[in-house]
Design an enzyme around this catalytic site. Structure first.
Site, PDB file in Angstrom:
ATOM      1  N   CYS A  76       0.821  -1.215   0.000  1.00 63.24           N
ATOM      2  CA  CYS A  76       0.000   0.000   0.000  1.00 63.24           C
ATOM      3  C   CYS A  76       0.855   1.265   0.000  1.00 63.24           C
ATOM      4  CB  CYS A  76      -0.856   0.027   1.249  1.00 63.24           C
ATOM      5  SG  CYS A  76      -1.842  -1.446   1.482  1.00 63.24           S
TER       6      CYS A  76
ATOM      7  N   ARG B  74       5.020   0.292  -6.244  1.00 61.41           N
ATOM      8  CA  ARG B  74       5.047  -0.541  -5.045  1.00 61.41           C
ATOM      9  C   ARG B  74       4.106  -1.740  -5.151  1.00 61.41           C
ATOM     10  NH1 ARG B  74       7.331   2.343  -0.651  1.00 61.41           N
ATOM     11  NH2 ARG B  74       6.330   0.954   0.812  1.00 61.41           N
TER      12      ARG B  74
ATOM     13  N   GLY C 185      -0.445  -1.310   6.574  1.00 56.98           N
ATOM     14  CA  GLY C 185      -0.157  -2.180   7.712  1.00 56.98           C
ATOM     15  C   GLY C 185      -1.326  -3.105   7.978  1.00 56.98           C
TER      16      GLY C 185
ATOM     17  N   GLU D  48      19.988 -16.139  -7.443  1.00 58.96           N
ATOM     18  CA  GLU D  48      19.432 -14.833  -7.784  1.00 58.96           C
ATOM     19  C   GLU D  48      18.916 -14.818  -9.233  1.00 58.96           C
ATOM     20  OE1 GLU D  48      18.320 -12.350  -6.469  1.00 58.96           O
ATOM     21  OE2 GLU D  48      18.325 -10.806  -7.986  1.00 58.96           O
TER      22      GLU D  48
ATOM     23  N   GLU E 228      10.358 -14.377 -11.171  1.00 61.07           N
ATOM     24  CA  GLU E 228       9.574 -13.199 -10.765  1.00 61.07           C
ATOM     25  C   GLU E 228       8.922 -12.496 -11.949  1.00 61.07           C
ATOM     26  OE1 GLU E 228      11.147 -10.718  -7.087  1.00 61.07           O
ATOM     27  OE2 GLU E 228      12.723 -10.999  -8.544  1.00 61.07           O
TER      28      GLU E 228
ATOM     29  N   HIS F   6      22.796 -35.655  -6.673  1.00 62.94           N
ATOM     30  CA  HIS F   6      22.081 -36.071  -5.453  1.00 62.94           C
ATOM     31  C   HIS F   6      20.572 -35.911  -5.604  1.00 62.94           C
ATOM     32  CE1 HIS F   6      25.849 -36.666  -3.407  1.00 62.94           C
ATOM     33  NE2 HIS F   6      26.232 -35.443  -3.758  1.00 62.94           N
TER      34      HIS F   6
ATOM     35  N   LYS G 149       6.893  -4.014  -4.254  1.00 60.33           N
ATOM     36  CA  LYS G 149       8.288  -3.599  -4.148  1.00 60.33           C
ATOM     37  C   LYS G 149       8.814  -3.724  -2.722  1.00 60.33           C
ATOM     38  CE  LYS G 149      12.175  -1.871  -5.561  1.00 60.33           C
ATOM     39  NZ  LYS G 149      13.081  -2.877  -6.167  1.00 60.33           N
TER      40      LYS G 149
HETATM   41  O1  M6R Z   1      13.762  -3.980   0.094  1.00 57.61           O
HETATM   42  P1  M6R Z   1      14.379  -5.307   0.371  1.00 57.61           P
HETATM   43  O2  M6R Z   1      15.719  -5.480  -0.224  1.00 57.61           O
HETATM   44  O3  M6R Z   1      14.433  -5.602   1.860  1.00 57.61           O
HETATM   45  O4  M6R Z   1      13.417  -6.372  -0.256  1.00 57.61           O
HETATM   46  C1  M6R Z   1      13.612  -7.741  -0.068  1.00 57.61           C
HETATM   47  C2  M6R Z   1      12.818  -8.560  -1.057  1.00 57.61           C
HETATM   48  O5  M6R Z   1      11.450  -8.385  -0.844  1.00 57.61           O
HETATM   49  C3  M6R Z   1      13.169  -8.221  -2.504  1.00 57.61           C
HETATM   50  O6  M6R Z   1      14.528  -8.367  -2.750  1.00 57.61           O
HETATM   51  C4  M6R Z   1      12.376  -9.126  -3.461  1.00 57.61           C
HETATM   52  O7  M6R Z   1      12.851 -10.438  -3.387  1.00 57.61           O
HETATM   53  C5  M6R Z   1      12.431  -8.584  -4.882  1.00 57.61           C
HETATM   54  N1  M6R Z   1      11.208  -8.903  -5.542  1.00 57.61           N
HETATM   55  C6  M6R Z   1      13.584  -9.105  -5.655  1.00 57.61           C
HETATM   56  O8  M6R Z   1      13.564  -8.841  -7.006  1.00 57.61           O
END
Ligand code: M6R
Length: 605
Positions: A2, A27, A102, A482, A489, A505, A600
């Protein structure tokens, strides 16, 4: 997640709020709403819409005029995305409006009590209880009404409250969800993220948990939820409004990938000390004597930041010879971890607001641990909660998926590892070698970016895969993790990452022609072992895309990346795979900057 934006001043408020909401779109959200008032407006006027900010804009009537207002982008938690569940929420008498980020944990109990008292609820949200609690308060001031309501709720919040009888002010409060005040010329702003403010002002005050504020057009004051005045220290946001623009790129992700040479240059700038072959990290708050007493380092982060932490742990072990490991903060905080006084804890976060990371930091601090932060957003909650740390200076990252912040965070870890190493046993010669390697990074990233066209062709070739395997060994494994996260994603292709050493394994059972493998193969002492893994895959007719320092004979395709010092190669090897994920998602027609179901900053549990 939000987003909140609010304004009080003399300007026409609706366009300002809509522009603010657009800046918060990145966001992630599913509905939006706005409520306004002003000296000439009779009461509060509200418009809400499921969908995008442009859907809300289309519903705003021409005569929607006022000079004070609050607005919101909602990410559904309690109740499906709908017009009714969108914020703001308003009291039955149309006098009180609230926007909330929140989760109110005791919302069900409060709702039951209020319903029993005859209150009619119009939405399924937890937030609506707060509106009714404020509206029913008999207190004389809006501040006290909000305070009384907050005393009854349990949970996290960043809120902004508007009241038709107190239209000269907006009252805001924070507990676990960011609230930032923006100071203008005879006008004030409020937002959950500076992105919504920076085109108007860069003078901001960030509220702490347990803090409230009253903002008026020409004045503001901050105080605790129990009413004690606090000192607000305005700071200047270093990011320009333009850094939030797309800058001629089709997507933020593309822009942010391309910015990496400059971003890495920034994380290095002013920190290298050639005289002693080390680096200076001003905000670390850890002197050499203390650094020598560290027995272990534990790194905590989520998602991409956790992966950066895994590489960071490897760098610290290699360069500083301090045992180090990384763990998802989301797991750590729930397993009652042993907190060891000789362990240095490091919280990693791009946003500095990720709830799981913040909660882990707070738990560690409560137990007396020393916690540093490796954070991108200056002044964010994690940056403020930690005892010191390293800013990664990547600039604002708008795309939901992280790219340049990953690269900068890993580079920041290389700086930290070098710094600790030079305090301990890393030789001058090795320090010099690593520094020279760090200096080569921006140019080498530029070389990788030049390969975009070829990588795009490869992405198109593999885009119809239903699933992909990513493998790497030791330094290459976190890169594989990563890269696999990046692909899933934004392309929604299922992807798994495994240490190449683990193939036999179990995961080797998956290998067949329709499951391509992306192999991270640096030219290091494990090269031959990695080549053996390629043999195993080829023997099962698996397709292989290698990311390596030289063409790999066993691979169907190789993306060749420039070689740096072995410790720093992981920083470079992830970048072609960001481009690969990007073009795969593009080929599949995905919404790259706003992938489904993701936000985000994850500021709730
Ligand atoms: O703002 P942050 O680095 O704490 O966020 C952590 C994760 O939510 C963030 O890295 C998420 O995995 C992204 N979608 C990665 O691309």
């Amino acid at each position: 997640m939000c987003g909140i934006v609010g304004y009080i001043g003399k300007r026409d408020v609706a366009p300002l709020l809509l522009e603010g909401l657009q800046r918060l779109e990145y966001r992630g959200y599913d509905s939006a709403g706005v409520v306004i008032t002003g000296p000439k407006a009779a009461g509060l006027k509200m418009v809400k819409a499921k969908g995008r900010v442009r859907d809300l804009e289309a519903k705003v009537p021409a005569r929607f005029k006022g000079t004070t207002g609050i607005a919101h982008t909602r990410w559904a938690t309690h109740g499906a995305p709908s017009d009714e569940n969108a914020h703001p929420h308003m009291s039955g008498d149309n006098k009180v409006a609230v926007v909330h980020n929140g989760i109110i944990d005791n919302a069900d109990d409060l709702r039951a009590k209020l319903t029993a008292d005859g209150v009619e609820f119009l939405s399924e949200t937890d937030t609506e209880v707060l509106v009714h609690l404020v509206a029913r308060s008999q207190a004389d001031t809006l501040e006290e009404k909000v305070r009384e309501a907050l005393r009854l709720i349990e949970g996290t919040y960043g809120i902004a409250v508007l009241h038709a009888d107190f239209s000269d002010r907006i009252v805001v409060a924070r507990n676990g969800s960011p609230v930032v005040l923006g100071i203008g010329e005879k006008e004030m702003f409020v937002a959950s993220d500076v992105a919504a403010l920076v085109s108007h002002t860069r003078q901001v005050v960030t509220l702490d948990d347990g803090e409230m504020a009253t903002i008026k057009a020409d004045d503001f004051r901050t105080y605790t939820t129990s009413g004690t005045r606090t000192t607000a220290n305005p700071t200047t946001v270093e990011w320009e409004a333009e850094s939030y623009d797309m800058g001629g790129h089709d997507t933020y992700m593309h822009k942010e990938i391309s910015e990496q040479p400059d971003a890495v240059d920034r994380v290095l700038r002013g920190r290298i000390d050639d005289r002693f072959s080390t680096v200076h990290l001003g905000g670390l708050n850890l002197d050499a004597r203390e650094a020598r007493t560290i027995r272990r380092i534990k790194i905590l982060g989520c998602g991409t930041s956790y992966h950066a932490g895994l590489i960071g742990a490897g760098l610290i072990e290699e360069l500083a010879r301090i045992p180090a490991d990384a763990e998802p903060a989301s797991e750590f905080r729930y397993r009652n971890p042993v907190v060891d006084p000789d362990t240095l804890y490091i919280a990693v976060s791009q946003s500095g607001e990720t709830y799981d990371v913040l909660a882990a930091v707070q738990e560690l601090k409560r137990k007396g641990a020393r916690v540093l932060g490796v954070v991108n957003v200056v002044g964010s909650a994690i940056a403020r909660e930690t005892d010191g740390g390293v800013y990664v200076h990547a600039g604002p990252e708008v795309c939901v998926v992280s790219t340049k912040c990953f690269t900068n965070t890993v580079t920041a870890f290389a700086l930290l590892a070098l710094h600790l190493g030079r305090i301990r046993d890393l030789s001058v010669a090795d320090g010099k070698r690593v520094i020279e390697g760090l200096r080569r990074l921006p140019g080498q990233i530029q070389e990788i970016l030049k390969q975009e066209d070829e990588i795009k062709k490869l992405a198109k070739r593999y885009a119809d895969a239903k699933s992909m395997m990513f493998i790497g060994r030791v330094r290459g494994y976190p890169v594989a993790l990563e890269a696999s996260l990046k692909l899933k994603e934004i392309s929604y292709i299922h992807a798994e990452a495994y240490p190449a050493s683990e193939l036999k394994h179990g995961p080797l059972a998956l290998i067949e022609p329709s499951l391509p493998t992306v192999a991270i193969i640096p030219d290091d002492d494990l090269l031959e072992k990695n080549r053996a893994a390629l043999e195993e895959i080829k023997a099962r007719s698996g397709q292989i895309l290698a990311v390596a320092h030289q063409e790999q004979e066993k691979a169907d395709h190789t993306i060749v990346v420039p070689k740096n010092e072995p410790e720093l190669d992981s920083i470079l090897m992830g970048i072609p795979l960001q481009i690969f994920a990007y073009h795969t998602a593009l080929a599949l027609g995905r919404d790259i900057d706003k992938p489904r179901n993701l936000a985000k900053s994850v500021t709730v549990e």
